[in-house]
Design a protein around this motif. Structure first.
Motif, PDB file in Angstrom:
ATOM      1  N   VAL A 309      -3.772 -16.884  43.317  1.00 47.28           N
ATOM      2  CA  VAL A 309      -5.117 -16.773  42.747  1.00 47.28           C
ATOM      3  C   VAL A 309      -5.049 -16.507  41.249  1.00 47.28           C
ATOM      4  O   VAL A 309      -5.817 -17.069  40.460  1.00 47.28           O
ATOM      5  N   ALA A 310      -4.119 -15.656  40.834  1.00 46.39           N
ATOM      6  CA  ALA A 310      -3.980 -15.346  39.413  1.00 46.39           C
ATOM      7  C   ALA A 310      -3.585 -16.584  38.614  1.00 46.39           C
ATOM      8  O   ALA A 310      -4.060 -16.790  37.485  1.00 46.39           O
ATOM      9  N   GLY A 311      -2.709 -17.415  39.182  1.00 52.27           N
ATOM     10  CA  GLY A 311      -2.351 -18.648  38.488  1.00 52.27           C
ATOM     11  C   GLY A 311      -3.535 -19.570  38.308  1.00 52.27           C
ATOM     12  O   GLY A 311      -3.713 -20.176  37.240  1.00 52.27           O
ATOM     13  N   GLY A 312      -4.374 -19.688  39.350  1.00 50.44           N
ATOM     14  CA  GLY A 312      -5.579 -20.507  39.210  1.00 50.44           C
ATOM     15  C   GLY A 312      -6.546 -19.943  38.188  1.00 50.44           C
ATOM     16  O   GLY A 312      -7.156 -20.694  37.411  1.00 50.44           O
ATOM     17  N   VAL A 313      -6.702 -18.617  38.164  1.00 57.86           N
ATOM     18  CA  VAL A 313      -7.587 -17.990  37.174  1.00 57.86           C
ATOM     19  C   VAL A 313      -7.060 -18.205  35.766  1.00 57.86           C
ATOM     20  O   VAL A 313      -7.825 -18.477  34.830  1.00 57.86           O
ATOM     21  N   LEU A 314      -5.755 -18.091  35.592  1.00 59.67           N
ATOM     22  CA  LEU A 314      -5.166 -18.280  34.270  1.00 59.67           C
ATOM     23  C   LEU A 314      -5.398 -19.685  33.737  1.00 59.67           C
ATOM     24  O   LEU A 314      -5.560 -19.883  32.531  1.00 59.67           O
ATOM     25  N   LEU A 315      -5.436 -20.658  34.625  1.00 60.36           N
ATOM     26  CA  LEU A 315      -5.660 -22.037  34.188  1.00 60.36           C
ATOM     27  C   LEU A 315      -7.137 -22.386  34.057  1.00 60.36           C
ATOM     28  O   LEU A 315      -7.544 -23.042  33.087  1.00 60.36           O
ATOM     29  N   LEU A 316      -7.954 -21.947  35.015  1.00 64.53           N
ATOM     30  CA  LEU A 316      -9.301 -22.499  35.144  1.00 64.53           C
ATOM     31  C   LEU A 316     -10.413 -21.463  35.025  1.00 64.53           C
ATOM     32  O   LEU A 316     -11.557 -21.772  35.373  1.00 64.53           O
ATOM     33  N   ALA A 317     -10.143 -20.265  34.553  1.00 60.02           N
ATOM     34  CA  ALA A 317     -11.212 -19.270  34.393  1.00 60.02           C
ATOM     35  C   ALA A 317     -12.295 -19.744  33.419  1.00 60.02           C
ATOM     36  O   ALA A 317     -13.496 -19.611  33.703  1.00 60.02           O
ATOM     37  N   PRO A 318     -11.962 -20.319  32.251  1.00 49.33           N
ATOM     38  CA  PRO A 318     -13.025 -20.836  31.380  1.00 49.33           C
ATOM     39  C   PRO A 318     -13.815 -21.973  32.021  1.00 49.33           C
ATOM     40  O   PRO A 318     -15.017 -22.102  31.779  1.00 49.33           O
ATOM     41  N   ASN A 319     -13.149 -22.805  32.828  1.00 42.50           N
ATOM     42  CA  ASN A 319     -13.870 -23.877  33.519  1.00 42.50           C
ATOM     43  C   ASN A 319     -14.912 -23.297  34.461  1.00 42.50           C
ATOM     44  O   ASN A 319     -16.054 -23.775  34.517  1.00 42.50           O
ATOM     45  N   ALA A 320     -14.528 -22.264  35.221  1.00 39.85           N
ATOM     46  CA  ALA A 320     -15.464 -21.641  36.160  1.00 39.85           C
ATOM     47  C   ALA A 320     -16.625 -20.984  35.426  1.00 39.85           C
ATOM     48  O   ALA A 320     -17.786 -21.072  35.858  1.00 39.85           O
ATOM     49  N   LEU A 321     -16.346 -20.319  34.306  1.00 38.24           N
ATOM     50  CA  LEU A 321     -17.423 -19.696  33.535  1.00 38.24           C
ATOM     51  C   LEU A 321     -18.370 -20.741  32.969  1.00 38.24           C
ATOM     52  O   LEU A 321     -19.593 -20.539  32.944  1.00 38.24           O
ATOM     53  N   ALA A 322     -17.823 -21.869  32.521  1.00 40.29           N
ATOM     54  CA  ALA A 322     -18.677 -22.938  32.001  1.00 40.29           C
ATOM     55  C   ALA A 322     -19.591 -23.486  33.084  1.00 40.29           C
ATOM     56  O   ALA A 322     -20.789 -23.733  32.846  1.00 40.29           O
ATOM     57  N   VAL A 323     -19.055 -23.673  34.294  1.00 40.01           N
ATOM     58  CA  VAL A 323     -19.886 -24.151  35.394  1.00 40.01           C
ATOM     59  C   VAL A 323     -20.967 -23.133  35.733  1.00 40.01           C
ATOM     60  O   VAL A 323     -22.131 -23.481  35.963  1.00 40.01           O
ATOM     61  N   LEU A 324     -20.603 -21.852  35.750  1.00 38.42           N
ATOM     62  CA  LEU A 324     -21.561 -20.809  36.104  1.00 38.42           C
ATOM     63  C   LEU A 324     -22.706 -20.730  35.097  1.00 38.42           C
ATOM     64  O   LEU A 324     -23.886 -20.683  35.480  1.00 38.42           O
ATOM     65  N   LEU A 325     -22.391 -20.723  33.811  1.00 38.37           N
ATOM     66  CA  LEU A 325     -23.427 -20.571  32.791  1.00 38.37           C
ATOM     67  C   LEU A 325     -24.316 -21.810  32.714  1.00 38.37           C
ATOM     68  O   LEU A 325     -25.543 -21.693  32.579  1.00 38.37           O
ATOM     69  N   THR A 326     -23.720 -22.981  32.779  1.00 42.27           N
ATOM     70  CA  THR A 326     -24.541 -24.191  32.723  1.00 42.27           C
ATOM     71  C   THR A 326     -25.371 -24.356  33.991  1.00 42.27           C
ATOM     72  O   THR A 326     -26.489 -24.874  33.947  1.00 42.27           O
ATOM     73  N   LEU A 327     -24.826 -23.896  35.123  1.00 36.17           N
ATOM     74  CA  LEU A 327     -25.622 -23.903  36.346  1.00 36.17           C
ATOM     75  C   LEU A 327     -26.785 -22.930  36.238  1.00 36.17           C
ATOM     76  O   LEU A 327     -27.867 -23.175  36.781  1.00 36.17           O
ATOM     77  N   GLY A 328     -26.572 -21.835  35.510  1.00 34.02           N
ATOM     78  CA  GLY A 328     -27.638 -20.862  35.340  1.00 34.02           C
ATOM     79  C   GLY A 328     -28.803 -21.358  34.504  1.00 34.02           C
ATOM     80  O   GLY A 328     -29.941 -20.908  34.707  1.00 34.02           O
ATOM     81  N   VAL A 329     -28.561 -22.273  33.574  1.00 33.92           N
ATOM     82  CA  VAL A 329     -29.660 -22.818  32.781  1.00 33.92           C
ATOM     83  C   VAL A 329     -30.291 -24.044  33.437  1.00 33.92           C
ATOM     84  O   VAL A 329     -31.234 -24.622  32.878  1.00 33.92           O
ATOM     85  N   GLY A 330     -29.765 -24.458  34.606  1.00 33.15           N
ATOM     86  CA  GLY A 330     -30.383 -25.556  35.337  1.00 33.15           C
ATOM     87  C   GLY A 330     -29.616 -26.855  35.355  1.00 33.15           C
ATOM     88  O   GLY A 330     -30.162 -27.878  35.778  1.00 33.15           O
ATOM     89  N   ALA A 331     -28.356 -26.862  34.913  1.00 29.46           N
ATOM     90  CA  ALA A 331     -27.578 -28.105  34.910  1.00 29.46           C
ATOM     91  C   ALA A 331     -27.287 -28.548  36.343  1.00 29.46           C
ATOM     92  O   ALA A 331     -26.906 -27.736  37.179  1.00 29.46           O
ATOM     93  N   PRO A 332     -27.427 -29.837  36.652  1.00 32.45           N
ATOM     94  CA  PRO A 332     -27.205 -30.329  38.029  1.00 32.45           C
ATOM     95  C   PRO A 332     -25.736 -30.619  38.300  1.00 32.45           C
ATOM     96  O   PRO A 332     -25.293 -31.771  38.265  1.00 32.45           O
ATOM     97  N   TRP A 333     -24.954 -29.596  38.610  1.00 36.33           N
ATOM     98  CA  TRP A 333     -23.542 -29.795  38.905  1.00 36.33           C
ATOM     99  C   TRP A 333     -23.360 -30.376  40.298  1.00 36.33           C
ATOM    100  O   TRP A 333     -23.977 -29.912  41.259  1.00 36.33           O
ATOM    101  N   THR A 334     -22.504 -31.370  40.402  1.00 34.54           N
ATOM    102  CA  THR A 334     -22.217 -32.006  41.687  1.00 34.54           C
ATOM    103  C   THR A 334     -20.715 -32.213  41.818  1.00 34.54           C
ATOM    104  O   THR A 334     -20.026 -32.520  40.834  1.00 34.54           O
ATOM    105  N   ALA A 335     -20.222 -32.041  43.034  1.00 31.91           N
ATOM    106  CA  ALA A 335     -18.835 -32.351  43.378  1.00 31.91           C
ATOM    107  C   ALA A 335     -18.864 -33.464  44.409  1.00 31.91           C
ATOM    108  O   ALA A 335     -19.480 -33.313  45.471  1.00 31.91           O
TER     109      ALA A 335
END
Length: 538
Positions: A309-335
C-alpha cells in the motif's frame, strides 16, 4: 597631553568601518552549470523514489528494479511505455513430431505467427513527478535566496536546466528497456475469457489447443510469459522540457524568498495573482507530501501488505488527490474498460471457435464496462459528498489566505466596477481563474489509459482497453465557478476577521493611545501586515 591621550583613546575605541562585500553576478557558464546540476539532482531523486516504490510493491520478482525505475522516471515527465511478448527459442519437450513440425511451419516458439501479447500504458506517476519538481526548484533556487540575480543569470540557469533535463531524460528513456515476467493466465484474460463460465473455458481451451499445435504450452503446463518493455523517447524529451519550464515558472511566481527580475507586465500582475496561486499550490503540496512521507516510513518498517500500500501511495497519492478534488467540484470521472474483439476475416477466429466450442458465448459475454466514480459509495456515504466537503474546506481556506496576503490595491476586479463589493469580486475572479487552471491541469495529468491484447497471424485476436478520464473541460468550468464562490466567501471572511480584530479591546486601547495619531498608522480597515507583504512574504 591629557587631551591628546583622550583623543587617542577615542580613536582606538571607535569601530573601524569595513567595506561591505557585494557578491558579483555569476557568469553565464557558472549559472548554466548550476541549472544543469539542479536538473540532474531532480532526476536522481525521481529515480530513487521510483525504485523505492517498486521495492515496496515487490516488483523485483518480475524484473529489474533499476530499468523499471528509469521507466517510471520517464513516465513521470510524460513518457509512455509499450510492451511486447518475448517468445522463447525452443518448443516444449512434450510435443509430438506433428506438433513440432507445425510449430516450425507456423513460427511457434519465436516465429511471427505464434501467439504474442502486446500492451501500452500512458500513466503519469505524479508522486515521482512531485518529488522531482520539489528537488529541481530547491536546488535551482538555492543561490537565488541569497541575493538578487539579473535576468541574464536567470536565463542562463533556466537554459542549463532545460538542456541537462533534455539530454538526461533522453538517455534514461533509451536505457529504460528490459523484460518482466507475466503470469500465463494473462493470455486468456487478454482474450477476454476472464475466469468465469463458458467464456473462460472456451477461450482458454482454444488457446490451449492452439498452444499445443504450434509448439506452446497448454493447460497446467503453462509457464509465465516474458514481455519486453521500452519507453518512447520523443514523448519523454518533449515532456522533460515542458516539465522544467512549468516548474521554474511556477517557482518564480509563488516563491516567497526568491526575488527574480521577471520584468514588464509580469511584475505588474504578479502581486494580484501570486497570493492565490501560492495558497493553492502550497496547500496541495502539504496535503500530498505528508501522507506520502508517513506511509513510506510505515511501509518500510512494517513491510508486507502495508508496504505494498505504501508503494502505491508513494507513486499515486497526487493522482488520487487530483481525482478527489476535481470530483468535489463536479468533474465527471469515469473508469471504463473496452474489450477488443477479433478482427473480421481472421481465419483463426473460426478455428478458435471450433476448438474451444464456446467462442461465440465468450464473445457475447464481453461487454463495455463504465463506472462513474461519483456514483460510488465509501462507508455508506456517496463518494462525491465526501469529495465535495473536502474540496470546499480546502478551497475556502486557500481563498482566505489569498485574501489576507493580497494588498487592497491589487484586489480590484478585472472589469470596470468600483462599488462596495469591488475588492471581493476582484478576489473571486482571480481565485476562480487560479482554481480552474490548477484543477484542470490536475485532471489532465491524473488521466490514464492502457491497452493489453493478444495477437496471432498478424492480427489482434482480443484484448482489453482501459481508461480513466475526468473531463478536463468540465473541470475547468466547474473549477472556475467553485473557485469564484470560494474566493468571494474567503474575502468576506477576511474582512469580517479584520474588522472583528479592529473592534477588540486591544485595538480600542491602541487607537486611544497618543501613538495612534502617527502619520504612519494604517488606515482603518487595512491590514498592516499585508501592506508590508504584497506577495505574502512576511
Amino acid at each position: 597631553m591629557t587631551a591628546s591621550a583622550s583623543a587617542s583613546t577615542t580613536a582606538r575605541s571607535r569601530p573601524v568601518s569595513r567595506p561591505v562585500s557585494v557578491p558579483l553576478p555569476d557568469g553565464p557558464g557558472v549559472s548554466a552549470l548550476e541549472g544543469a546540476a539542479a536538473a540532474l539532482c531532480a532526476l536522481v531523486a525521481m529515480a530513487a523514489v521510483a525504485w523505492l516504490a517498486l521495492w515496496l510493491l515487490g516488483a523485483g520478482s518480475a524484473g529489474s528494479l533499476g530499468t523499471m525505475a528509469m521507466a517510471l522516471a520517464a513516465m513521470a515527465v510524460g513518457g509512455s511505455v509499450s510492451a511486447g511478448s518475448v517468445n522463447s527459442g525452443g518448443g516444449t519437450g512434450g510435443s509430438g513430431s506433428m506438433s513440432s513440425m507445425l510449430s516450425g511451419l507456423f513460427g511457434g516458439g519465436g516465429g511471427g505467427m505464434s501467439p504474442s501479447m502486446s500492451g501500452a500504458a500512458d500513466l503519469a506517476p505524479l508522486g515521482v513527478t512531485l518529488v522531482g519538481s520539489v528537488v529541481l526548484w530547491l536546488v535551482f533556487s538555492r543561490r537565488l535566496r541569497q541575493r538578487t540575480i539579473t535576468a541574464r543569470e536567470l536565463g542562463a540557469r533556466a537554459a542549463g536546466a532545460a538542456a541537462a533535463a533534455l539530454v538526461a531524460f533522453v538517455l534514461v528513456a533509451t536505457l529504460a528497456h528490459g523484460t518482466f515476467s507475466l503470469p500465463a493466465s494473462a493470455m486468456s484474460r487478454g482474450l477476454g475469457g476472464g475466469a468465469q463460465g463458458a467464456g473462460a473455458s472456451g477461450a482458454g481451451g482454444a488457446m490451449g489447443a492452439l498452444g499445443g499445435m504450434f509448439g506452446g504450452s497448454s493447460g497446467g503446463a503453462a509457464q509465465d510469459t516474458t514481455m519486453s518493455y521500452d519507453v518512447h523517447v520523443g514523448a519523454t524529451a518533449f515532456g522533460a522540457l515542458v516539465w522544467v519550464a512549468v516548474v521554474l515558472a511556477l517557482g518564480c511566481l509563488v516563491s516567497r524568498r526568491v526575488r527574480v527580475p521577471l520584468g514588464g507586465a509580469v511584475d505588474r500582475v504578479r502581486p494580484g495573482w501570486a497570493p492565490g496561486l501560492s495558497a493553492v499550490v502550497r496547500t496541495l503540496l502539504v496535503l500530498v507530501a505528508v501522507p506520502m512521507a508517513l506511509m513510506t516510513f510505515v511501509g518500510v518498517v512494517a513491510g508486507g501488505r502495508v508496504g505494498t500500500v505504501a508503494g502505491g501511495v508513494l507513486l499515486l497519492a497526487p493522482n488520487a488527490l487530483a481525482v478527489l478534488l476535481t470530483l468535489g467540484v463536479g468533474a465527471p470521472w469515469t473508469a471504463a474498460t473496452h474489450p477488443v474483439q477479433s478482427q473480421g476475416g481472421n481465419p483463426l477466429a473460426s478455428l478458435m471457435g471450433a476448438l474451444g466450442g464456446g467462442g461465440q458465448q465468450a464473445t457475447a459475454q464481453q461487454q463495455d464496462r463504465t463506472e462513474h466514480l461519483r456514483s460510488l459509495a465509501a462507508g455508506g456515504w456517496p463518494l462525491w459528498l465526501g469529495a465535495l466537503t473536502v474540496t470546499a474546506v480546502i478551497l475556502l481556506t486557500c481563498a482566505f489566505v489569498a485574501a489576507r496576503n493580497t494588498v487592497p490595491a491589487h484586489s480590484r476586479p478585472l472589469h470596470r466596477y468600483d462599488g462596495p463589493l469591488a475588492r471581493h469580486l476582484g478576489t473571486a475572479e482571480r481565485f476562480g481563474v487560479v482554481t480552474a487552471v490548477v484543477l484542470g491541469s490536475a485532471a489532465w495529468l491524473a488521466g490514464a489509459s492502457g491497452h493489453f491484447g493478444v495477437s496471432m497471424f498478424g492480427s489482434e485476436m482480443g484484448g482489453t482497453r482501459a481508461e480513466l478520464s475526468g473531463g478536463v473541460l468540465w473541470t475547468v468550468v466547474f473549477g472556475l465557478l467553485a473557485g469564484g464562490v470560494a474566493g468571494f466567501l474567503g474575502s468576506l471572511l477576511r474582512t469580517a476577521d479584520l474588522y472583528g480584530g479592529m473592534t477588540s479591546s486591544r485595538r480600542i486601547l491602541a487607537r486611544k493611545s497618543p501613538s495612534a495619531a502617527s502619520s504612519h498608522a494604517p488606515a482603518p480597515g487595512t491590514d498592516p501586515g499585508t501592506l508590508e507583504a504584497p506577495l505574502g512574504n512576511r
